[in-house]
Design a protein around this motif. Sequence first.
Motif, PDB file in Angstrom:
ATOM      1  N   ASP A 179       2.222  -5.194   3.204  1.00 19.61           N
ATOM      2  CA  ASP A 179       1.044  -5.537   4.001  1.00 19.61           C
ATOM      3  C   ASP A 179       1.179  -6.877   4.712  1.00 19.61           C
ATOM      4  N   GLY A 210      -5.190   2.950  13.855  1.00 20.86           N
ATOM      5  CA  GLY A 210      -6.300   2.515  13.017  1.00 20.86           C
ATOM      6  C   GLY A 210      -6.107   1.090  12.557  1.00 20.86           C
ATOM      7  N   THR A 211      -6.355   0.852  11.285  1.00 16.45           N
ATOM      8  CA  THR A 211      -6.179  -0.481  10.706  1.00 16.45           C
ATOM      9  C   THR A 211      -4.766  -0.597  10.138  1.00 16.45           C
ATOM     10  N   TYR A 212      -3.801  -0.556  11.034  1.00 19.32           N
ATOM     11  CA  TYR A 212      -2.376  -0.651  10.694  1.00 19.32           C
ATOM     12  C   TYR A 212      -1.970   0.439   9.703  1.00 19.32           C
ATOM     13  N   GLU A 213      -2.323   1.680  10.053  1.00 18.25           N
ATOM     14  CA  GLU A 213      -1.938   2.831   9.245  1.00 18.25           C
ATOM     15  C   GLU A 213      -0.662   3.428   9.824  1.00 18.25           C
ATOM     16  N   SER A 245       0.857  -1.182   0.000  1.00 16.23           N
ATOM     17  CA  SER A 245       0.000   0.000   0.000  1.00 16.23           C
ATOM     18  C   SER A 245       0.893   1.232   0.000  1.00 16.23           C
ATOM     19  N   MET A 271       1.822   2.376  14.436  1.00 12.43           N
ATOM     20  CA  MET A 271       0.652   2.151  13.608  1.00 12.43           C
ATOM     21  C   MET A 271      -0.597   2.560  14.386  1.00 12.43           C
ATOM     22  N   ALA A 286      -5.590   3.847  18.750  1.00 14.85           N
ATOM     23  CA  ALA A 286      -6.566   3.337  17.793  1.00 14.85           C
ATOM     24  C   ALA A 286      -6.414   1.845  17.534  1.00 14.85           C
ATOM     25  N   ASN A 287      -5.257   1.282  17.810  1.00 17.35           N
ATOM     26  CA  ASN A 287      -5.070  -0.152  17.600  1.00 17.35           C
ATOM     27  C   ASN A 287      -5.498  -0.978  18.813  1.00 17.35           C
ATOM     28  N   GLN A 299       4.131  -5.541   7.510  1.00 12.87           N
ATOM     29  CA  GLN A 299       3.833  -4.238   8.103  1.00 12.87           C
ATOM     30  C   GLN A 299       5.083  -3.362   8.230  1.00 12.87           C
TER      31      GLN A 299
END
Length: 553
Positions: free
Chosen positions: A66, A91-94, A52, A89, A168-169, A69
Amino acid sequence: MAVRRTAVAVSAAAAIALAGCSLLPGAPPGDHGSPGAKPHWGEWIDLPFASSIVTAKDGLVVLKNDETQRLAVYDASGGKKWDLPKVKMVGTYEPVVVADADRIYAQLPNGSVTALDWESGNRAWTFDAASIDRCAPADHFTLVSASRTHPLLSGDNPLVLSYGSEDANGEELSAPPSACTDRSNSSLPDITTLVGIDRASGKRAWAAKDGSINVIDTAVATADGTGVARIVSHRGYPGLSVTEAATGHTSDAPLVSGGQDSLTARGYTPGERVHLRALGARDYVLDYSADGAEQTTLMVHVDEWNPANAGKSGKTGAVTMTSTGAQPPCPATTAVSAQGYIYCIALPQGRGRNVYRGALLAAADAALPVTLPDPWEHPAPVPEEGDYADAGDGAATSFGDPLIPREGKSPLVALLGKEAAVEAVDAATGETAWQLKKADLTAALGRAGGGASASAAGADGDADGADDPAPAMRYVPGVDELQIATLGTVIGLSAQTGEVAWTEQATGSATAGASGAPQRASIGMVTGAGDFLDLKIDAAEKSTSRLRAVQHG
């Protein structure tokens, strides 16, 4: 009938000036401001892993593997230049990473921030987050992301670290020392909740203190990229706070007061979380659950800011609120395009008349008008499950930015068509500018080997991959194209005419089976930033990616 927003009296004082501007873009689409050959796409590059795009500049891109990570910098030919250290990271691994034209700024898992040279990966400096405040654990701080309209930082404004009580994680964060918490709320010490970091030296540029129980939402970059906006709490009631990145100066405006038109009058319960979206220097969207019921969305315009803490000031001013849930133009879908336009598109819900309702609300960096424009309506297909996927920021498609700028005219917005496969309509009027006919989409899919037709793409008939989502659309400024991802195929269209420029099926050498022939695959995700496009391919044996970059020479 046009909607007029009503004023709400609150504490406020000093103003942040906004210059008005027209609804016309300032530069031709695809113009990078430099002479030379017309920009064009380079060759596709097969990557042996699913990736990504995190951020990019001319000729270089940060990719996230991905599977592992981990992040690395690649050039436009697909060559890896260097690996980034492990980063934080959310959120969803952002990955928590921002960049300017010279450096990449990555936040490490312990909260510290390091500056890395784009070309070499050499470390210029590291800011130690543990040194910020003994009562504010380092892992509670998060580097504020770049704004959508300024994905690469410009100028010399500092980076900003923001304090929050949640990760967030869902990972457990460090607890503050007991000496900072073992006391009554009234005697809790103020802690540092924002820190500016000089991008040249890595030294602290400024710091802002607040009560540790007051920060109730994640900080976001202001729409123009010059500051940080937060929702903070004054005795359990939310207020809007904006801090200038250059100076650390904070202005705020409470969002509740006496009177009929306030958050409390609209069902807000003190202490409830409020989510913030920044539209402009004075314009914001608030989302919260009223009385524990469905989400309520409000548009807020700040008429005056209070330069001191609003809870301690006797000054009065006003904000203006519009309930988007009860009034036109568009409920809960107001967004900012990459070019800075404020717009909204309300999607068909499958009940009653199937129409889009939309409006162009303001141009780049302009305030919303006091009288909001009447929404236009445009015919829409009957929605099927998976259609009209939301990007999470109010955009009408499942990836990227569907707004297309035009020289000397209001922008277009790309939509799934009713009679056509895709339509581009004037964002200000809803009138059709061009259409991609279903037959032309079917032919393009056939040329790419992606199947003759598919109902999800708006064409008739059945095909392999009919469970794929409806077309996802993204405008690419470098080549002035609209990209469509559907049925295992990516299609490039002229953004101004809708003519098919190229097609690419989701296959490649990395998806080859035992026979050596490419396998049929589907598109897992398409990400893009700057001049780069990453096509994630989900095949039976392994997910991989294909990378492509715009060439300017």
